[in-house]
Design a protein around this motif. Structure first.
Motif, PDB file in Angstrom:
ATOM      1  N   PHE A  65       0.832  -1.197   0.000  1.00 38.12           N
ATOM      2  CA  PHE A  65       0.000   0.000   0.000  1.00 38.12           C
ATOM      3  C   PHE A  65       0.865   1.245   0.000  1.00 38.12           C
ATOM      4  CE2 PHE A  65       0.021  -1.178   4.630  1.00 38.12           C
ATOM      5  CZ  PHE A  65       0.447   0.006   5.219  1.00 38.12           C
ATOM      6  N   VAL A  66       0.281   2.340  -0.447  1.00 35.85           N
ATOM      7  CA  VAL A  66       1.000   3.619  -0.494  1.00 35.85           C
ATOM      8  C   VAL A  66       0.221   4.635   0.347  1.00 35.85           C
ATOM      9  CG1 VAL A  66       2.009   3.178  -2.759  1.00 35.85           C
ATOM     10  CG2 VAL A  66      -0.174   4.366  -2.636  1.00 35.85           C
ATOM     11  N   VAL A  67       0.941   5.551   0.951  1.00 33.11           N
ATOM     12  CA  VAL A  67       0.292   6.605   1.746  1.00 33.11           C
ATOM     13  C   VAL A  67       0.978   7.941   1.477  1.00 33.11           C
ATOM     14  CG1 VAL A  67      -0.351   5.067   3.652  1.00 33.11           C
ATOM     15  CG2 VAL A  67       1.804   6.287   3.757  1.00 33.11           C
ATOM     16  N   ASP A  68       0.207   8.998   1.487  1.00 30.03           N
ATOM     17  CA  ASP A  68       0.759  10.343   1.455  1.00 30.03           C
ATOM     18  C   ASP A  68      -0.191  11.253   2.230  1.00 30.03           C
ATOM     19  OD1 ASP A  68       1.725  12.867   1.050  1.00 30.03           O
ATOM     20  OD2 ASP A  68       1.983  12.673  -1.122  1.00 30.03           O
ATOM     21  N   ALA A  69       0.226  11.590   3.443  1.00 32.54           N
ATOM     22  CA  ALA A  69      -0.592  12.483   4.265  1.00 32.54           C
ATOM     23  C   ALA A  69       0.181  13.761   4.563  1.00 32.54           C
ATOM     24  CB  ALA A  69      -1.010  11.787   5.556  1.00 32.54           C
ATOM     25  N   THR A  70       1.129  14.078   3.671  1.00 29.04           N
ATOM     26  CA  THR A  70       1.960  15.268   3.909  1.00 29.04           C
ATOM     27  C   THR A  70       1.118  16.550   3.938  1.00 29.04           C
ATOM     28  OG1 THR A  70       2.429  15.310   1.530  1.00 29.04           O
ATOM     29  CG2 THR A  70       4.081  14.282   2.930  1.00 29.04           C
ATOM     30  N   SER A  71      -0.049  16.507   3.315  1.00 31.60           N
ATOM     31  CA  SER A  71      -0.907  17.704   3.320  1.00 31.60           C
ATOM     32  C   SER A  71      -1.453  17.998   4.713  1.00 31.60           C
ATOM     33  CB  SER A  71      -2.060  17.528   2.342  1.00 31.60           C
ATOM     34  OG  SER A  71      -2.869  16.455   2.765  1.00 31.60           O
ATOM     35  N   GLY A  72      -1.357  17.024   5.623  1.00 28.40           N
ATOM     36  CA  GLY A  72      -1.849  17.235   6.984  1.00 28.40           C
ATOM     37  C   GLY A  72      -0.798  17.815   7.913  1.00 28.40           C
ATOM     38  N   ALA A  73       0.384  18.160   7.353  1.00 28.10           N
ATOM     39  CA  ALA A  73       1.506  18.615   8.180  1.00 28.10           C
ATOM     40  C   ALA A  73       1.241  19.943   8.898  1.00 28.10           C
ATOM     41  CB  ALA A  73       2.771  18.696   7.344  1.00 28.10           C
ATOM     42  N   ASP A  74       0.282  20.722   8.406  1.00 28.02           N
ATOM     43  CA  ASP A  74      -0.060  21.974   9.097  1.00 28.02           C
ATOM     44  C   ASP A  74      -0.549  21.685  10.503  1.00 28.02           C
ATOM     45  OD1 ASP A  74       0.561  23.295   6.837  1.00 28.02           O
ATOM     46  OD2 ASP A  74      -1.522  23.692   6.207  1.00 28.02           O
ATOM     47  N   GLU A  75      -1.364  20.616  10.609  1.00 30.26           N
ATOM     48  CA  GLU A  75      -1.921  20.273  11.917  1.00 30.26           C
ATOM     49  C   GLU A  75      -1.051  19.319  12.713  1.00 30.26           C
ATOM     50  OE1 GLU A  75      -6.090  19.126  11.538  1.00 30.26           O
ATOM     51  OE2 GLU A  75      -6.274  20.731  10.047  1.00 30.26           O
ATOM     52  N   GLU A  76      -0.392  18.390  12.027  1.00 29.28           N
ATOM     53  CA  GLU A  76       0.486  17.429  12.701  1.00 29.28           C
ATOM     54  C   GLU A  76       1.850  17.480  12.025  1.00 29.28           C
ATOM     55  OE1 GLU A  76      -0.516  13.282  13.550  1.00 29.28           O
ATOM     56  OE2 GLU A  76      -2.634  13.810  13.605  1.00 29.28           O
ATOM     57  N   PRO A  77       2.785  18.264  12.572  1.00 29.94           N
ATOM     58  CA  PRO A  77       4.090  18.473  11.927  1.00 29.94           C
ATOM     59  C   PRO A  77       4.833  17.177  11.572  1.00 29.94           C
ATOM     60  CG  PRO A  77       3.830  19.941  13.811  1.00 29.94           C
ATOM     61  CD  PRO A  77       2.642  19.026  13.826  1.00 29.94           C
ATOM     62  N   ASP A  78       4.578  16.098  12.312  1.00 31.80           N
ATOM     63  CA  ASP A  78       5.229  14.813  12.027  1.00 31.80           C
ATOM     64  C   ASP A  78       4.907  14.281  10.636  1.00 31.80           C
ATOM     65  OD1 ASP A  78       6.307  14.820  14.491  1.00 31.80           O
ATOM     66  OD2 ASP A  78       5.143  13.125  15.296  1.00 31.80           O
TER      67      ASP A  78
END
Ligand code: NI
Length: 187
Positions: A58-71
Motif C-alpha cells: 500500500f501507499v500513503v501520502d498524508a503530507t498535506s496534513g503537516a499543518d496540523e500534525e508536523p510529524d
C-alpha cells in the motif's frame, strides 16, 4: 495510468493478499499507477487490492496534513509486505472514509500506535512506530491486505443503517469523481 477502484461487493476486497518479491513483474509501473490513482481520487492511502491487485502493498501520502500534525511532513511512503508487530496506546475515534466505500463515512475506534515492519520500494526493511493520523492510515490500509474494511468495526445497528448504501455501491449506483470497477453481480 489510473486504475479503476474496486468497491464494496468486489470479492477482491475480501481476499488475503499475497506477499511479493523484489522482482515482481511491473512493480515500478504498479507503484506509479497507484500514486496516480490515489492523488486523482483525493485519497491519503491506497492498497493494492483496491486496484484489483491481490498483493501486499500500500501507499500513503498524508503530507498535506503537516499543518496540523508536523510529524506528517515526510509521511509519504510505500509499504511492501508489511507486518504489524503490535498496536497499543489509547484507542481513539476517527471518522474514516475509504475510496472503496464511496459516500460512506463512519466513526471507527482504533489504538493510537502501530509498530510495523515493512519493505520500502527498494526492498529495504524498516521497523517503525507510527501514531496519530499516520498510525490511523496505516492500520486502515493494512486491513485491506487482510480483506478487512472499516465497516467491519461498526456495531450491528450502524451496519444495518448502512445496508441500502452498501447495496447501492455493490450495484454501481454511486458516482464518485474517480472511476470505479462495478462488482460483477452475484445471485
Ligand atoms: Ni480504504
Amino acid at each position: 495510468m489510473k486504475y479503476p477502484v474496486t468497491v464494496y461487493g468486489d470479492p477482491m476486497l475480501r481476499k488475503k493478499a499475497n506477499t511479493i518479491h523484489k522482482d515482481h513483474e511491473g512493480l515500478t509501473e504498479i507503484l506509479e499507477n497507484m500514486w496516480e490513482t490515489m492523488y486523482y481520487s483525493d485519497g491519503v492511502g491506497l492498497a493494492a487490492p483496491q486496484v484489483g491487485l491481490s498483493i501486499r502493498l500500500f501507499v500513503v501520502d498524508a503530507t498535506s496534513g503537516a499543518d496540523e500534525e508536523p510529524d506528517l511532513i515526510d509521511f509519504k511512503k510505500v509499504f511492501i509486505n508489511p507486518e504489524i508487530i503490535e498496536t497499543f496506546g489509547e484507542e481513539w475515534v476517527m471518522n474514516e472514509g475509504c475510496l472503496s466505500l464511496p459516500e460512506i463515512r463512519e466513526d471507527v475506534k482504533r489504538p493510537d500506535v502501530v509498530r510495523i515492519k515493512y519493505q520500502d520500494e527498494n526492498f529495504e526493511t524498516h521497523e517503525e512506530e507510527f501514531s496519530g493520523y499516520a498510525g490511523r492510515i496505516i492500520q486502515h490500509e493494512y486491513d485491506h491486505l487482510d480483506g478487512k474494511l472499516f465497516i467491519d468495526y461498526l456495531s450491528p445497528l450502524r451496519k444495518r443503517l448502512l445496508k441500502s448504501k452498501l447495496r447501492n455501491i455493490a450495484s454501481g449506483k454511486v458516482q464518485p469523481h474517480y472511476r470505479i470497477k462495478v462488482p460483477v453481480k452475484s445471485l
